[in-house]
Design an enzyme around this catalytic site. Structure first.
Site, mmCIF file in Angstrom:
data_model
loop_
_atom_site.group_PDB
_atom_site.id
_atom_site.type_symbol
_atom_site.label_atom_id
_atom_site.label_comp_id
_atom_site.label_asym_id
_atom_site.label_seq_id
_atom_site.Cartn_x
_atom_site.Cartn_y
_atom_site.Cartn_z
ATOM 1 N N GLU A 281 0.835 -1.196 0.000
ATOM 2 C CA GLU A 281 0.000 0.000 0.000
ATOM 3 C C GLU A 281 0.870 1.247 0.000
ATOM 4 O O GLU A 281 2.095 1.159 0.054
ATOM 5 C CB GLU A 281 -0.965 -0.024 1.195
ATOM 6 C CG GLU A 281 -1.967 -1.174 1.118
ATOM 7 C CD GLU A 281 -2.949 -1.199 2.275
ATOM 8 O OE1 GLU A 281 -2.931 -0.244 3.081
ATOM 9 O OE2 GLU A 281 -3.719 -2.159 2.366
ATOM 10 N N HIS B 67 -8.478 10.301 3.404
ATOM 11 C CA HIS B 67 -8.211 9.203 2.476
ATOM 12 C C HIS B 67 -8.570 9.656 1.067
ATOM 13 O O HIS B 67 -9.635 10.246 0.851
ATOM 14 C CB HIS B 67 -9.033 7.973 2.864
ATOM 15 C CG HIS B 67 -8.533 6.705 2.262
ATOM 16 N ND1 HIS B 67 -8.646 6.426 0.918
ATOM 17 C CD2 HIS B 67 -7.896 5.630 2.815
ATOM 18 C CE1 HIS B 67 -8.109 5.242 0.670
ATOM 19 N NE2 HIS B 67 -7.644 4.743 1.796
ATOM 20 N N ARG C 46 -0.803 9.521 1.870
ATOM 21 C CA ARG C 46 -2.203 9.888 1.669
ATOM 22 C C ARG C 46 -2.447 11.395 1.647
ATOM 23 O O ARG C 46 -3.316 11.872 0.924
ATOM 24 C CB ARG C 46 -3.068 9.233 2.756
ATOM 25 C CG ARG C 46 -3.202 7.734 2.570
ATOM 26 C CD ARG C 46 -3.916 7.091 3.730
ATOM 27 N NE ARG C 46 -4.149 5.672 3.466
ATOM 28 C CZ ARG C 46 -4.642 4.818 4.356
ATOM 29 N NH1 ARG C 46 -4.969 5.248 5.565
ATOM 30 N NH2 ARG C 46 -4.820 3.557 4.046
ATOM 31 N N HIS D 285 -10.634 10.324 7.254
ATOM 32 C CA HIS D 285 -10.410 8.898 7.439
ATOM 33 C C HIS D 285 -9.870 8.552 8.813
ATOM 34 O O HIS D 285 -10.343 7.616 9.458
ATOM 35 C CB HIS D 285 -9.444 8.407 6.368
ATOM 36 C CG HIS D 285 -9.221 6.928 6.362
ATOM 37 N ND1 HIS D 285 -10.254 6.016 6.257
ATOM 38 C CD2 HIS D 285 -8.078 6.201 6.438
ATOM 39 C CE1 HIS D 285 -9.766 4.785 6.263
ATOM 40 N NE2 HIS D 285 -8.450 4.869 6.383
ATOM 41 N N ARG E 223 -0.583 9.058 9.192
ATOM 42 C CA ARG E 223 -0.489 7.612 9.439
ATOM 43 C C ARG E 223 -0.113 6.839 8.190
ATOM 44 O O ARG E 223 -0.660 7.052 7.111
ATOM 45 C CB ARG E 223 -1.833 7.089 9.964
ATOM 46 C CG ARG E 223 -1.863 5.574 10.155
ATOM 47 C CD ARG E 223 -3.163 5.129 10.760
ATOM 48 N NE ARG E 223 -4.305 5.307 9.886
ATOM 49 C CZ ARG E 223 -4.680 4.445 8.943
ATOM 50 N NH1 ARG E 223 -3.973 3.352 8.723
ATOM 51 N NH2 ARG E 223 -5.751 4.679 8.216
#
Length: 518
Positions: A112, A226, A272, A329, A364
């Site tokens: 990811e 997100h 992100r 998110h 994060r």
């Protein structure tokens, strides 16, 4: 006035992990304001990051976490997270948790955004959170009392120590529970925004309760947006996991132009915050955003949850294009804790998204959230289990419950709060919009100071908490006069815009030197 060794508020993976470990030796109660399966954890699609691959190491996971966190992480808790993660994942597997495997019965590891290698464990393709939650619920079903449909109103503080929690039942009655160990596991605050991947119950309740109790909160300005929520006619309808981009999908506009080309070396798998801002700018120009999934083989079997989500909302994945929009998110900040989950109030712990352990920094790293819940859920349980039984005896002084009243107060709607937050305290911020939001919240905040929250209905209580947390986030965002990670100020764009590539190279070299010396 029921007593228990440990009271846990919330029912996500952090709460369930702690409850499972604690219930071996303690009487544990879980209190949740909706059903036990209402949490962000059960919605998590991406997976769990853990350095268990042959070509991986905790050093690599450590470096990726710090890079994504923009040098705002606590390095000691990050080290705990990435070192202990593989241990707890292997324990879960040993206890029957089924993660996805290949034809040779080897764990399938996905990749990811901002990860340097494939290290993401999945279950059911894109239903990892659900599989984890149901696994843990099965483990605790005969050992832990789960009280559903009770909303925590406020923490009970006596002589500077947290000794319990006051709740509002579904019937509108007040109930108090007492213990010397109260664990906040209420999740973040995504439902404060118009576009969010969060469960509708995530209205910042734990943050508001901790603030009113006098606990220290930190880094509330760092909200992760997100990049890819399913977009149906301007409404977010759920998450389209980053794992889809990890398997090759790319972000394009209505003309097929690749949006992230030239924006970052990692393209669609950039951190992100960078991807979300890039999409936000395209939307301001009037462009529509799509996730091109035509290069992902067997999409509907690889990502069954997302495929069903699209079908439910009338999105035809046969076109190969899924309309997406960025939305709130994850909260990187929260109730400040030490490395063992202890807050600034004795007797009060915090775990999961409501807590700020410092592991996420300003942004994060993908799939570190479920990992954090599992790791720190275990750590908090271990710390509580070390407390001697005589320290758990609760002897509260005379405690009087304010009786429920049906009072009338002029409050904004949840939709109005979400609009204020999305437009003024969202992906891109500036001083004027933040000041507007703060002033708007303070109008209602002053009114709320005149009332006792225990006299409110559940709806009034949730709106009150949203007002409080919205005000705190906006105030925190105004005070941070820089752009870093999930917090971006138009007046201070350099950190994550013009200078990102250069600073990333500098940080990488520095971390490699530190790790080599270690």
């Amino acid at each position: 006035m029921p007593n228990s060794n440990v009271i846990i508020i919330g029912s996500g993976i952090a709460a369930l992990t702690a409850a499972y470990q604690l219930s071996m030796r303690k009487n544990v109660i879980i209190i949740t304001k909706s059903k036990k399966t209402n949490s962000n954890s059960i919605l998590a699609q991406g997976g769990v990051a853990a350095s268990i691959g042959m070509d991986d190491s905790w050093h690599s996971h450590y470096r990726d976490t710090l890079l994504a966190g923009c040098d705002h992480n606590r390095v000691d808790t990050v080290e705990v997270l990435v070192k202990m993660g593989p241990k707890y994942m292997l324990e879960l597997i040993k206890e029957g948790m089924q993660f996805d495997k290949d034809a040779n019965n080897q764990l399938l590891l996905g990749k990811e955004g901002a990860h340097s290698t494939r290290r993401i464990l999945h279950a059911g393709g894109d239903a990892t959170g659900r599989a984890l939650v149901l696994h843990m619920l099965e483990k605790i079903k005969k050992r832990v009392d789960i009280i559903e449909d009770q909303t925590a109103v406020d923490l009970i503080i006596e002589n500077g120590q947290c000794i319990g929690v006051e709740t509002l039942t579904r019937d509108g009655n007040l109930q108090s529970y007492f213990s010397n160990c109260i664990v906040l596991a209420t999740g973040g605050c995504g439902a404060l925004y118009s576009f969010t991947s969060n469960d509708e119950t995530i209205t910042g309740d734990g943050l508001a309760m901790a603030y009113r109790a006098g606990a220290e909160l930190t880094d509330l300005e760092f909200i992760q947006f997100h990049p890819t929520l399913l977009n149906k006619n301007g409404t977010s309808c759920g998450l389209v996991s980053e794992a889809v981009r990890g398997e090759g999908a790319i972000l394009v506009d209505e003309n097929g132009r690749q949006i992230m080309k030239g924006k970052h070396p990692l393209l669609d798998l950039a951190p992100r915050d960078i991807v979300s801002r890039a999409l936000f700018k395209e939307m301001l120009k009037g462009h529509k955003i799509y996730l091109d999934i035509r290069m992902v083989k067997d999409f509907d079997t690889h990502f069954p949850t997302i495929a069903q989500l699209c079908k439910t909302n009338g999105i035809d994945i046969e076109t190969g294009l899924i309309p997406v929009i960025p939305g709130a998110h994850f909260l990187m900040g929260g109730v400040k804790t030490d490395a063992k989950g202890r807050t600034s109030i004795p007797g009060l712990y915090a775990i999961g998204e409501v807590a700020c352990t410092g592991v996420h920094g300003a942004n994060r790293l993908a799939s570190n959230s479920l990992l954090e819940g599992v790791v720190f859920g275990n750590i908090v349980a271990d710390d509580i289990l070390k407390i001697q039984s005589n320290q758990l005896d609760i002897r509260p002084s005379a405690f009087k419950i304010t009786q429920q009243q049906n009072i009338s107060i002029k409050l904004p709607t949840k939709e109005q709060i979400r609009k204020i937050m999305m437009e003024n305290v969202g992906i891109v911020r500036n001083k004027d919009r933040l000041l507007f939001a703060i002033a708007w919240f303070e109008i209602y905040k002053q009114k709320l100071d005149e009332y006792v929250l225990s006299s409110f209905t559940k709806e009034q209580l949730e709106i009150s908490n949203m007002i409080m947390v919205g005000w705190i986030i906006a105030t925190s965002a105004l005070k941070r006069t820089e752009s870093r990670g999930g917090h971006f100020r138009e007046e201070f764009p350099d950190e994550n815009n013009q200078c990102w590539h250069k600073k990333e190279l500098i940080r990488t070299r520095h971390l490699e030197e530190v790790l080599y010396q270690a």
